[in-house]
Scaffold this active site. Structure first.
Site, PDB file in Angstrom:
ATOM      1  CG  HIS A   1     -10.311  -2.466   4.191  1.00 47.99           C
ATOM      2  ND1 HIS A   1     -11.164  -1.641   3.597  1.00 47.99           N
ATOM      3  CD2 HIS A   1      -8.989  -1.952   3.689  1.00 47.99           C
ATOM      4  CE1 HIS A   1     -10.671  -1.000   2.834  1.00 47.99           C
ATOM      5  NE2 HIS A   1      -9.199  -0.948   2.847  1.00 47.99           N
TER       6      HIS A   1
ATOM      7  CE1 TYR B   1      -4.273   2.983  -2.120  1.00 44.37           C
ATOM      8  CE2 TYR B   1      -1.880   3.036  -1.909  1.00 44.37           C
ATOM      9  CZ  TYR B   1      -3.177   2.548  -1.454  1.00 44.37           C
ATOM     10  OH  TYR B   1      -3.147   1.666  -0.444  1.00 44.37           O
TER      11      TYR B   1
ATOM     12  CG  HIS C   1      -7.159  -4.555   1.721  1.00 43.81           C
ATOM     13  ND1 HIS C   1      -7.506  -3.590   0.648  1.00 43.81           N
ATOM     14  CD2 HIS C   1      -8.470  -5.034   2.066  1.00 43.81           C
ATOM     15  CE1 HIS C   1      -8.875  -3.608   0.677  1.00 43.81           C
ATOM     16  NE2 HIS C   1      -9.503  -4.063   1.495  1.00 43.81           N
TER      17      HIS C   1
ATOM     18  CG  HIS D   1      -4.204  -5.940  -1.810  1.00 43.92           C
ATOM     19  ND1 HIS D   1      -3.259  -5.100  -1.557  1.00 43.92           N
ATOM     20  CD2 HIS D   1      -5.347  -5.264  -1.757  1.00 43.92           C
ATOM     21  CE1 HIS D   1      -3.866  -3.858  -1.008  1.00 43.92           C
ATOM     22  NE2 HIS D   1      -5.110  -4.094  -1.123  1.00 43.92           N
TER      23      HIS D   1
ATOM     24  CG  ASP E   1      -1.876  -1.256   1.272  1.00 48.11           C
ATOM     25  OD1 ASP E   1      -2.969  -1.272   0.926  1.00 48.11           O
ATOM     26  OD2 ASP E   1      -1.431  -2.413   1.577  1.00 48.11           O
TER      27      ASP E   1
END
Length: 324
Positions: free
Chosen positions: A218, A80, A244, A209, A44
């Site tokens: 999450h 991103y 993630h 991921h 990430d």
């Protein structure tokens, strides 16, 4: 990497992309020191140096030099917010080549895709053309990395998550070469199960991921718990390594030897998010950082570092001796 070895890698990748997906592609990366293996894990991260990505990269470079690492693993969400637009997208250089510049990080990077990568042109991120731009880059949907001491099984987890298939039309996901979902997942799970059963390495690690167990933003990924976890437990997988969630964490399974390790702190972090789950939380840090692994046939030593490269947590696992 020499020009000849880079060309060989490019030819190998071209072959893999043109071959059948009936079996998982396999790479070999023997350790520089045949008796031990050292690597870093980060996820990430792809924000063009922002949100402390550059500081994380600097710390990784220092720790990588101290450990004399063999390679780096990326747990996805490499770029991103919406992946790459194509093989000529400058984000590749701005978030990868121009950020991870330390000499110790000029080794092979093995990467999986994250959900943000699927929002862009996935085929561009998988293209061998990127390895011509930076020979460190290897990214496939799912593959095996044979490092002798350990087998790493990289799994494409984004297609498992049903909500991505039902997103509004204004949020694009690149399902080329993936749809139909059920067939893709069924084939992937069969190939993974077969590969895990064939593995004779002392250590078996699965890299994806998405979180399987997580106490952060999450949380657990139900589809992975239902479809992927039984295969990992049946085949004696030692670690499930993911990104993630933008944090660092270690959760141990109450019903098996499996350990869940999250290394998703490569840039933007989620401060103050914590939701308990059914397994045992051993460590949680809601900030930026990364992870190292040092492996022999009998021991696995993992460390989590913060953005400054300070050790936050250490985990040591033992293994009965096995010939390999």
């Amino acid at each position: 990497m020499t020009p000849s070895s880079a060309l060989f890698s490019l030819l190998l990748l071209s072959f893999l992309f043109s071959s059948s997906f009936a079996t998982l592609p396999r790479f070999q990366h023997p350790a520089k020191d045949g008796d031990s293996l050292r690597l870093l894990v980060v996820g990430d991260w792809g924000r063009k140096g922002l949100f402390n990505q550059s500081q994380v990269a600097t710390a990784m470079g220092r720790i990588g030099e101290e450990l004399e690492i063999d390679f780096v693993i990326s747990t996805g969400d490499n770029f991103y917010e919406n992946g790459l637009t194509g093989v000529d997208d400058k984000s590749f250089q701005e978030s990868f080549t121009n950020i991870f510049t330390a000499s110790s990080l000029q080794t092979q990077w093995y990467s999986v895709l994250g959900n943000h990568d699927y929002r862009g042109n996935v085929l561009a991120q998988l293209s061998p053309v990127l390895q011509q731009l930076d020979s460190r880059w290897i990214c496939l949907r799912s593959f095996i990395l044979d490092a002798e001491i350990a087998d790493f099984f990289f799994v494409d987890t984004t297609p498992f998550v049903l909500k991505y298939w039902n997103e509004p039309e204004n949020r694009h996901y690149d399902w080329r070469e993936v749809a139909p979902r059920d067939q893709y997942i069924d084939n992937l799970l069969k190939d993974l199960d077969a590969a895990l059963k064939e593995s004779r390495a002392p250590w078996k690690f699965v890299v994806g991921h998405h979180t399987m167990r997580s106490v952060s933003e999450h949380g657990d990924t139900v589809e992975l718990l239902d479809e992927l976890l039984p295969i990992l437990k049946e085949n004696g997988v030692d670690l499930y390594i993911n990104g993630h969630d933008h944090c660092l964490q270690h959760i141990s399974s109450r019903g098996s030897q499996l350990q869940y390790l999250t290394s998703g702190g490569g840039s933007k972090a989620w401060r103050g998010t914590y939701v308990p789950n059914d397994d045992k939380l051993q460590f949680f840090y809601d900030g930026q950082g990364f992870m190292s692994m040092e492996l022999t046939g009998r021991r696995a030593e993992m460390r989590f570092y913060d953005v400054f490269g300070r050790v936050l947590y250490e985990l040591s696992l033992g293994k009965e001796f096995q010939a390999y």
